[in-house]
Design an enzyme around this catalytic site. Structure first.
Site, PDB file in Angstrom:
ATOM      1  N   HIS A  94       4.940  16.622 -77.118  1.00 56.68           N
ATOM      2  CA  HIS A  94       3.982  16.818 -76.024  1.00 56.68           C
ATOM      3  C   HIS A  94       4.630  16.622 -74.645  1.00 56.68           C
ATOM      4  CE1 HIS A  94       3.236  12.325 -76.079  1.00 56.68           C
ATOM      5  NE2 HIS A  94       3.060  12.533 -74.790  1.00 56.68           N
ATOM      6  N   SER A  96       5.997   8.187 -72.658  1.00 54.79           N
ATOM      7  CA  SER A  96       6.159   9.047 -73.832  1.00 54.79           C
ATOM      8  C   SER A  96       7.581   9.567 -73.937  1.00 54.79           C
ATOM      9  CB  SER A  96       5.201  10.231 -73.753  1.00 54.79           C
ATOM     10  OG  SER A  96       3.907   9.810 -74.058  1.00 54.79           O
ATOM     11  N   ASP A 138       5.064  14.805 -83.598  1.00 52.95           N
ATOM     12  CA  ASP A 138       5.145  14.761 -82.134  1.00 52.95           C
ATOM     13  C   ASP A 138       6.567  14.432 -81.675  1.00 52.95           C
ATOM     14  OD1 ASP A 138       4.447  14.963 -79.500  1.00 52.95           O
ATOM     15  OD2 ASP A 138       3.418  13.036 -79.382  1.00 52.95           O
TER      16      ASP A 138
END
Lengths: 295, 187
Positions: free
Chosen positions: B45, B137, B69
């Site tokens: 992402h 992230s 992910d």
């Protein structure tokens, strides 16, 4: 050199925290007594005595406990004390009772440990504040509290706040502190556990009325909006519509004021309840009863 | 307080910061973790397209896995040193540090502990009691000895969730094997 020492120190600190969780975990159980996720309990005394938060018990039968070993056993309810959000359970067989820590100090490193699932979970922080006697939102007197900046994740209620050695400082409740979460100090938990183990309840005074605070031209105090049939208030002659202005010599302005007169020592005592009825002041003799359980 | 205690996290934090890269993929900034010379790992992402900019240099996404992910980038210009990897089980309560760019703040460090691991049947997740934010992230979660424990992926219910290093390793190995089989250049 200093850098190497720091590297070793941080590794040792980390190992110590993990060891503290493991050590505490020997006395921490999963409590399954509600529909959603389970909560946590602490083995408190020999003889299979477990303490947990009252609000996590949605049912009183069919209470399941998952032990540190992973085995599932049934528990019976010994007693509950909704006011300070504590309840005592008993299982057959023995558990390792939690070791208690000396009193909490502000700034001390702590861990909140829970077992909302068969494995342990933990949150890290420091003690933010330690306080003396306080009243819960329901007006129950609790003789101390610990606030920390740990996070009580879902299912952490009923679990311990432990020190860096894994010793129990108190019991965590996400319900107390107006929803922000508080820890009840171990010695306060002790007192409630003793009372519940002995009487199955914590005794509190009881009148049997519902009230709301009012300020009227005639009087300010507590307007009686409900009187339970046969209750001490009913027997003493209190009526719906009375405005309670005082008990004995003391003025009463709020339900908190009133509850000050309803401690365990008050049970069986006759008091003068001063009311305004139809604009006239009256004094009624009421004998304080004992609050029925689960009120 | 001794100097040792006063500077407890500094050494570990410094090691971890060196291995973090910044990833710009056209929709915000994320973090990445140096995995091997010329290879960077991040979240899918964060690197959503076929290319991204890593520390200001062009990079190519050579494998992506929506379910895990994860995305593996070929970034030849990146010199950030990879971290040693943690082997063996995590212990609930042990210290962890996260490095990333939360809210765009470069190389921010957060400290916390392992809150517990989770296995939802499909995959394992490291849950950390740590304060993460968008921009963390793709960055590393490391242990007290400076070893990579996982790749930070998201925040849920106040917990930081990271993809365990073993899972990342599996993904990278599969991706590199696939790249070799199809004759694509991995370097």
């Amino acid at each position: 050199m200093a850098e190497l020492e720091a590297t070793a120190a941080v590794a040792a600190f980390s190992d110590g925290l993990a060891a503290a969780v493991e050590r505490a975990g020997k006395s921490i159980v999963l409590v399954d007594a509600r529909r959603r996720f389970p909560a946590t309990g602490i083995a408190w005394q020999p003889g299979g005595i477990i303490v947990t938060s009252d609000h996590v018990l949605e049912r009183e039968d069919d209470i399941g406990i998952v032990l540190p070993s992973g085995d599932r056993v049934a528990a019976t309810l010994v007693g509950r004390e909704p006011g300070s959000d504590l309840a005592v359970l008993r299982i057959e067989g023995d558990l390792t009772p939690a070791e208690q820590a000396p009193a909490a100090k502000v700034g001390q490193v702590v861990l909140a440990v829970g077992r909302p699932e068969p494995s342990l979970m933990a949150s890290f922080g420091v003690v933010s504040a330690v306080g003396g006697p306080w009243q819960t939102a329901t007006g129950v007197q609790v003789d101390g509290f610990i606030r920390s900046d740990t996070t009580f994740y879902p299912g952490f209620s009923g679990g311990p706040l432990v020190d860096a050695l894994g010793r129990v400082l108190g019991l965590n409740s996400s319900r107390l502190g107006r929803g922000s979460g508080l820890t009840i100090p171990a010695n306060s938990v002790d007192r409630v556990v003793q009372a519940l183990a002995q009487h199955g309840r914590v005794r509190r005074g009881y009148l049997g009325i519902t009230t709301q605070p009012v300020t009227a031209a005639a009087a300010s105090g507590l307007l009686v909006v409900g009187v339970e049939a046969g209750s001490p208030a009913d027997q003493g002659g209190l009526l719906v519509g009375d405005i309670i202005t005082g008990v004995g010599e003391a003025a009463v302005d709020s339900s908190t004021d009133l509850r000050r007169h309803l401690g365990p020592d008050a049970i069986g005592k006759a008091v003068t309840v001063r009311v305004t009825r139809g604009g006239e002041a009256r004094a009624l003799a009421v004998t304080i009863g004992e609050r029925p359980q689960s009120r | 307080m001794s100097t040792v205690t006063a500077s407890l996290f500094e050494g570990v934090a410094e090691t971890a910061r060196a291995s973090v890269v910044r990833i710009d993929s056209g929709h915000g900034t994320g973090a990445g973790t140096a995995w091997a010379p010329g290879l960077v790992i991040t979240n899918r992402h964060v690197a959503r397209g076929a290319t991204a900019v890593v520390d200001g240099m062009a990079a190519r996404v050579i494998a992506a896995d929506e379910r895990r992910d994860l995305a593996l980038l070929s970034a030849p210009g990146v010199t950030a040193p990879p971290l040693p990897r943690r082997e063996g089980a995590l212990r609930t309560g042990e210290l962890v540090l996260a490095v990333g760019h939360p809210w765009g703040l470069q190389g921010s460090v957060a400290a916390g502990i392992v809150a517990g691991e989770m296995d939802n049947g499909e995959r394992r997740i490291v849950r950390a009691d740590i304060r993460l934010a968008p921009g963390n992230s793709g960055g590393p979660l490391i242990d007290a000895r400076g070893r990579l424990v996982g790749v930070n992926a998201m925040v849920a219910g106040g917990l930081g969730l990271a993809i365990p290093v073993a899972e990342v390793e599996t993904f990278v190995n599969e991706a590199l094997a696939e790249a070799r089989a199809t004759g694509a250049a991995a370097g």
